[in-house]
Design a protein around this motif. Structure first.
Motif, mmCIF file in Angstrom:
data_model
loop_
_atom_site.group_PDB
_atom_site.id
_atom_site.type_symbol
_atom_site.label_atom_id
_atom_site.label_comp_id
_atom_site.label_asym_id
_atom_site.label_seq_id
_atom_site.Cartn_x
_atom_site.Cartn_y
_atom_site.Cartn_z
ATOM 1 N N ASN B 190 0.825 -1.210 0.000
ATOM 2 C CA ASN B 190 0.000 0.000 0.000
ATOM 3 C C ASN B 190 0.857 1.256 0.000
ATOM 4 O O ASN B 190 0.547 2.240 -0.660
ATOM 5 C CB ASN B 190 -0.905 0.024 1.245
ATOM 6 C CG ASN B 190 -2.058 -0.941 1.099
ATOM 7 O OD1 ASN B 190 -2.348 -1.402 -0.009
ATOM 8 N ND2 ASN B 190 -2.694 -1.272 2.209
ATOM 9 N N TYR B 191 1.930 1.178 0.769
ATOM 10 C CA TYR B 191 2.825 2.321 0.872
ATOM 11 C C TYR B 191 3.388 2.686 -0.504
ATOM 12 O O TYR B 191 3.385 3.850 -0.902
ATOM 13 C CB TYR B 191 3.958 1.960 1.839
ATOM 14 C CG TYR B 191 4.856 3.114 2.169
ATOM 15 C CD1 TYR B 191 4.398 4.160 2.968
ATOM 16 C CD2 TYR B 191 6.152 3.159 1.682
ATOM 17 C CE1 TYR B 191 5.218 5.216 3.264
ATOM 18 C CE2 TYR B 191 6.975 4.221 1.977
ATOM 19 C CZ TYR B 191 6.505 5.251 2.775
ATOM 20 O OH TYR B 191 7.322 6.300 3.068
ATOM 21 N N GLN B 194 0.464 4.018 -2.730
ATOM 22 C CA GLN B 194 0.053 5.385 -2.402
ATOM 23 C C GLN B 194 1.049 6.394 -2.945
ATOM 24 O O GLN B 194 0.674 7.429 -3.471
ATOM 25 C CB GLN B 194 -0.076 5.538 -0.886
ATOM 26 C CG GLN B 194 -1.409 5.047 -0.378
ATOM 27 C CD GLN B 194 -1.376 4.763 1.116
ATOM 28 O OE1 GLN B 194 -0.412 5.094 1.804
ATOM 29 N NE2 GLN B 194 -2.421 4.135 1.605
ATOM 30 N N ASP B 195 2.332 6.049 -2.801
ATOM 31 C CA ASP B 195 3.335 6.983 -3.283
ATOM 32 C C ASP B 195 3.277 7.108 -4.808
ATOM 33 O O ASP B 195 3.401 8.194 -5.357
ATOM 34 C CB ASP B 195 4.724 6.537 -2.841
ATOM 35 C CG ASP B 195 5.712 7.677 -2.898
ATOM 36 O OD1 ASP B 195 5.814 8.408 -1.898
ATOM 37 O OD2 ASP B 195 6.330 7.875 -3.960
ATOM 38 N N GLU B 197 0.640 6.773 -6.579
ATOM 39 C CA GLU B 197 -0.540 7.556 -6.915
ATOM 40 C C GLU B 197 -0.336 9.031 -6.593
ATOM 41 O O GLU B 197 -0.689 9.900 -7.376
ATOM 42 C CB GLU B 197 -1.771 7.014 -6.179
ATOM 43 C CG GLU B 197 -2.438 5.902 -6.967
ATOM 44 C CD GLU B 197 -3.436 5.108 -6.143
ATOM 45 O OE1 GLU B 197 -4.106 5.701 -5.274
ATOM 46 O OE2 GLU B 197 -3.537 3.885 -6.374
ATOM 47 N N ARG B 198 0.294 9.285 -5.439
ATOM 48 C CA ARG B 198 0.535 10.657 -5.000
ATOM 49 C C ARG B 198 1.337 11.425 -6.043
ATOM 50 O O ARG B 198 1.075 12.579 -6.341
ATOM 51 C CB ARG B 198 1.308 10.621 -3.677
ATOM 52 C CG ARG B 198 1.775 11.978 -3.162
ATOM 53 C CD ARG B 198 2.420 11.848 -1.790
ATOM 54 N NE ARG B 198 3.788 11.368 -1.838
ATOM 55 C CZ ARG B 198 4.858 12.150 -1.826
ATOM 56 N NH1 ARG B 198 4.728 13.452 -1.777
ATOM 57 N NH2 ARG B 198 6.072 11.639 -1.860
#
Lengths: 588, 462
Positions: B190-191, B194-195, B197-198
């Motif tokens: 997930n980490y 998320q990065d 996507e960010r």
């Protein structure tokens, strides 16, 4: 490598029974040990490595995916042989002598399988200049003619396994390697090409003890731990300690006439570096591109493992062939550990009883057989020639007690111990001066006396003594700091630092420093010795170590490394050294 | 397609099938369970009497009644341009809820070796914005440069920062990221996601996820699928691809598991004797090809068990890859990010990508000088602990200070701090200028006069 079917023997077809990776089993095959066979419909090349009742066990030099039981196997009746003749130099081969450039043309950028390619071009014509005369008796090894291959003259010899005879016809002109250039009275015809089974050493008249150093232009090697022409050396070291750079430096600068470089199970990008760089580098002696004297064998780590096992033999056979012409050949094998691992992998697939750390029990025998193919020899035709072998070893975890390193050290005469600590400090070449040794020092003394200076051997021992002394002193320094040492020993520490930083450290990437001839090595060491003598004298006269360390000319000395025509500058520095020290002495 | 029901033995991930027609080595096998589920596997050993199949998933549910179908071909992977922006399982199936991949091509996942003669020489400097990499362990296109780390260290942040900031200065060529996770936790995954996507990186990324609770044997094919995709993007579509493989330690554990199930003679610490060759077949799939656009650059991540760099996994990796970036616990404890210890770190291809025409003429020598200074200063720390600072000579005291400065200013930087190579080198000069100029023995005078803060502007020269 192309293998022609033996005409005399009818090729027998066998059938594949089992496939498990690079090792396959065939039945109904008439075979002898180490016969080359063609496996499956795609005719992949393989070699017989075990015979057990009905079963013939074969190691295959190519990927075996997609091969099924029931496919045919045929025996060529020949053993794995290298093609020897004009066209070897400047070539780059895989482990079984297939030219990689030809493979790119035949199958593109990636190595596919089932493609055979001869080691030499059979179309190219070479200008053959006869040397043997009609009526002359020629024996195995006799040079019958010459071909100007690159700037190297390729000598055409009667193969070592042929019988003697009298020359009836000797031709002159342009021929392919297959065309007959010499006919003997008994009707035997000889082309320029010869084939030699790679696992069999080529015969020589006599092996002699080496007396001449292989000059490498690397100060720590030539100066402290020299290897002789025809000698053997091992470079073990953990990853990142500079094995490959050292091997490449040797391939570039050693004063051998022919260089065979085997990239055995190593990185693809490294081979590309060699391929890109060598054509642009010049031989310091002849001024010609280094590539012209070089044969490269590249079986990278992801190419088939059985071909990796063969690569070392292919390389040394080519080296021996040039030695037989009377050349000094040096062979670099990077890395012999990968070769040993290939043996281990094949052995474990054969379900053989493993020896130490899973390596086969015959590891030591194979290693010593290989290194024993080095040597200074009188070839069959009476000319002197040599093969020097320098093997890199990659011990797991940098632990020298593992089997490959240990078995290698029992055979080789020179040990260049690479040290990760030094390379982390960017001290290159990262060869540890305390652990390394050369057993050729005595044999080579005469050469150094005559060719370098009668002083050389003395000054070398002096430098080794200082380094040894420093190691002892460093232990004390670690405990109490350097200021607590007696003043004379503080000078010793400084002198040792100079030997390390000026003499031992060498920059492979600097256009001047990359190669340092013996005279310059001697002059550099002499300058350091001069400093040491002056410094000790000054210290006795009462000059403090801090003052000695601040001497300006000392700071100038390292620059000498990077100056091509260094003599005037060095003389200036030495003179300045003298002036500065006499000023210090009179002030004290 | 013929279906056999002649399973004789099931052990670990291996299924033994008897009395089949000739089956090819390496063939893809489908095993059909009673409820119709299909499990995939590959032939490891084939003979008239017995075929050994390695299953890529769990063997749960496979029994003597299961059907075995041999597909007649080796494992191939559908690839296509559409894969960019997609998330796939460790076995190559879409898991982002999107449609199946429409293949433009189907490629063999083992991949052939690049002919060394056809390889292009890596020479393009990749700026990662991290000083310890750009300045002292430079990454170039086509290189394989692993991150050696330990449990609990921020290697994922380092990898993400590289993926985010990596660029070739002055180049506008298209590039992509292929990310393959092997046995990492959902949280870690997930980490990463998320990065991605960010920062918008996801649209030019292909993600393969084999999580900790996914079958271990599937990890054997995950990096191969990722690299097949990367090769397609690089050599067929001409993109520059950065491949991140994490965590190679889990991959090697899976390899050991299969070796043990096959009752092979184990090598060091139980890992199979062919692990070097096996890892080489993954890592060597980085590189460039002469005369072609596109490149594959690899950053594998591995956690060293017990921080031991001599453990077989980091050891064999180090022998294959072109250097390593070592993440260090001590620096991490001091609160320094990124905790990269430059001393055991190395980039073998650095010299090809730096210097005049690539970065700056003084790059190599500044880097060497900093290395030498830091190594010596670091050694002195041990001595200071015994004799105290006062017993040091002036030279040693300065070196000791240099080591501290190096860690606090050169190594330390922000997670989003993107330093240009100019900044990195100038910073290096700033630090070196704290040492007496005579001590800079590895840099020639011309460079000192040109770049040294104390000499470059003024009339004073050395």
């Amino acid at each position: 490598m192309e293998v022609k079917e033996k005409k005399t023997k009818e090729a027998k077809q066998g059938v594949l029974k089992r496939i498990a990776g690079p090792v396959v089993t065939a039945v109904n095959l008439d075979a002898h040990m180490y016969d080359v066979v063609k496996v499956g419909k795609e005719e992949l090349m393989g070699e017989v490595i075990k015979i057990q009742g009905e079963n013939v066990i074969i190691q295959v030099y190519e990927d075996t995916s997609g091969i099924r039981p029931g496919e045919p196997v045929s025996n060529t009746g020949l053993s794995l042989a290298a093609e020897l003749g004009p066209g070897l130099l400047t070539s780059i081969y895989d482990g079984i002598q297939r030219p990689l450039a030809v493979l790119v043309d035949k199958m593109g950028n990636f190595i596919e399988r089932g493609v055979s390619a001869p080691g030499l071009s059979h179309e190219k014509k070479w200008t053959f200049k006869p040397i043997a005369k009609v009526g002359q008796t020629v024996e195995p090894g006799t040079i019958i003619g010459e071909v100007q291959e690159t700037n190297i003259v390729h000598k055409i010899m009667i193969p070592p396994n042929a019988k003697a005879g009298k020359v009836k016809v000797i031709r002159s002109g342009d021929f392919t390697v297959d065309e007959t250039v010499c006919v003997l009275e008994d009707g035997r015809e000889f082309p320029m090409i010869q084939r030699w089974p790679v696992r069999v050493p080529r015969p020589v008249k006599e092996k002699k003890n080496p007396t001449i150093p292989l000059i490498t232009g690397q100060r720590i090697l030539d100066g402290l731990f020299p290897i002789a022409k025809g000698g053997t050396a091992a470079i073990p070291g953990p990853f990142g300690s500079g094995k490959t750079v050292t091997q490449q430096q040797l391939a570039k600068w050693s004063d051998a006439e022919i260089v065979v470089y085997i990239g055995c199970g190593e990185r693809g990008n490294e081979m590309t570096e060699v391929l890109t760089e060598f054509p642009h580098l010049e031989d310091p002696k002849s001024g010609k591109p280094l590539m012209e004297r070089t044969v490269l064998i590249a079986n990278t780590s992801n190419m088939p493992v059985a071909a990796r096992e063969a690569s070392v033999y292919t390389g040394i056979t080519i080296a021996e062939y040039f030695r037989d012409m009377g050349y000094d050949v040096s062979l670099m094998a990077d890395s012999t550990s990968r070769w040993a691992e290939a043996m281990r992998e094949i052995s474990s697939r054969l379900e053989e009883m493993p020896g130490e750390e899973g390596y086969p029990a015959y590891l030591a025998a194979r290693l010593s057989e290989f290194y024993e193919r080095a040597g200074l020899v009188t070839s069959l035709n009476g000319d002197p020639g040599s093969v020097s072998v320098i093997g890199a070893v990659s011990p797991p975890g940098g632990d020298f007690s593992e089997p490959v390193t240990q078995n290698t050290l029992r055979i080789v005469k020179v040990f260049w111990a690479l040290d990760a600590k030094l390379s982390q400090r960017r001290h290159f070449p990262a060869i540890n001066w305390l652990n390394s040794y050369s057993l050729y020092l005595e044999a080579l003394q005469g050469y150094y006396d005559k060719e370098v200076s009668p002083e050389w051997n003395k000054i070398r021992s002096w430098a080794m003594e200082v380094l040894q002394k420093e190691a002892e002193l460093q232990e004390i320094v670690q405990l109490v700091g350097s200021d607590a040492l007696p003043e004379a020993e503080q000078v010793t520490i400084e002198v040792a630092r100079m030997i390390r930083e000026i003499f031992l450290q060498q920059n492979a990437y600097d256009s001047v420093d990359t190669f340092c001839d013996m005279t310059k090595q001697y002059d550099m060491m002499k300058a350091i010795k001069l400093f040491a003598d002056l410094a000790y004298a000054a210290q006795l006269a009462g000059v403090s170590p801090a003052q000695i360390n601040a001497v300006k000319s000392k700071g100038e000395l390292p620059q000498i490394k990077f100056i091509k025509d260094y003599k005037p500058e060095l003389a200036k520095i030495e003179k300045q050294m003298d002036t500065e020290f006499s000023a210090l002495r009179s002030a004290a | 397609m013929k279906e056999y029901r002649t399973i004789n033995k099931i052990a670990g991930p291996l299924v033994f099938v008897e009395k089949t027609e000739p089956v090819a080595y390496g063939e893809l096998v489908n095993i059909v369970l009673f409820d119709g589920t299909i499990k995939r596997g590959q032939v490891l050993d084939t003979s008239d009497e017995l075929v050994v199949v390695q299953i890529f998933e769990t063997t749960t549910g496979i029994g003597k009644d299961s059907g075995v179908r041999f597909t007649g071909e080796t494992i191939k992977m559908p690839v296509g341009r559409e894969m960019l922006g997609r998330i796939l399982s460790g076995g190559g199936k879409p898991i982002d809820g999107g449609p199946e991949i429409v293949p433009e091509k189907r490629l063999d996942i083992t991949g052939a070796a690049i002919n060394p003669y056809a390889r292009g020489m890596p020479a393009d400097f990749i700026q990662t914005g991290i000083s310890t990499i750009d300045g002292t362990n430079t990454l170039v296109r086509g290189q394989k440069l692993p991150i050696f780390s330990g449990a609990g260290l921020p290697h994922n942040n380092v990898a993400l920062q590289i993926a985010r900031q990596a660029k070739v200065p002055g180049s506008t060529e298209s590039f992509a990221v292929v990310f393959a996770a092997m046995g990492i936790t959902k949280e870690e995954a997930n980490y990463f996601m998320q990065d991605f996507e960010r920062t918008g990186a996801l649209e030019r990324a292909v993600v393969f996820l084999n999580l900790a609770d996914d079958p271990a044997v599937e990890r054997i094919i995950t990096p191969r699928l990722a690299l097949t995709t990367a090769e397609y993007l690089a050599f067929e579509l001409g993109m520059h691809v950065l491949v991140i493989l994490t965590d190679m330690t889990n991959y090697c554990e899976a390899l050991r598991q299969i070796g043990a199930a096959r009752e092979e003679v184990p090598g060091r610490r139980g890992y199979p004797g062919y692990m070097y060759t096996d890892l080489a077949c993954i890592y060597e799939r980085a590189g460039m090809i002469k005369g072609q656009k596109g490149s594959v650059t690899q950053i594998p991540i591995l956690t060293m068990p017990g921080d031991d760099i001599t453990h077989p996994i980091p050891d064999l990796t180090g022998y294959i890859t072109e250097g390593q970036i070592v993440v260090n616990r001590e620096l991490h404890r001091k609160g320094i990010y990124p905790p990269i210890n430059v001393l055991p770190s190395l980039s073998r291809l650095m010299n090809l990508g730096i210097g005049k025409g690539h970065t700056r003429e003084d790059h190599k020598k500044v880097s060497d000088q900093m290395y030498a200074g830091y190594a010596e200063g670091n050694d002195l720390r041990g001595l200071v602990a015994i004799v105290g600072k006062d017993a040091l000579s002036e030279r040693d005291r300065l070196l000791l200070e240099f080591a501290d400065l190096f860690e606090n200013r050169f190594v330390r930087q922000g997670y989003d701090e993107d330093r240009s190579i100019e900044d990195t080198l100038n910073l290096g000069w700033d630090l070196l200028s704290t040492l007496p100029v005579e001590q800079l023995t590895r840099i020639d005078r011309d460079l000192i006069n040109k770049y040294h803060p104390k000499f470059k502007a003024g009339a004073k020269k050395v």
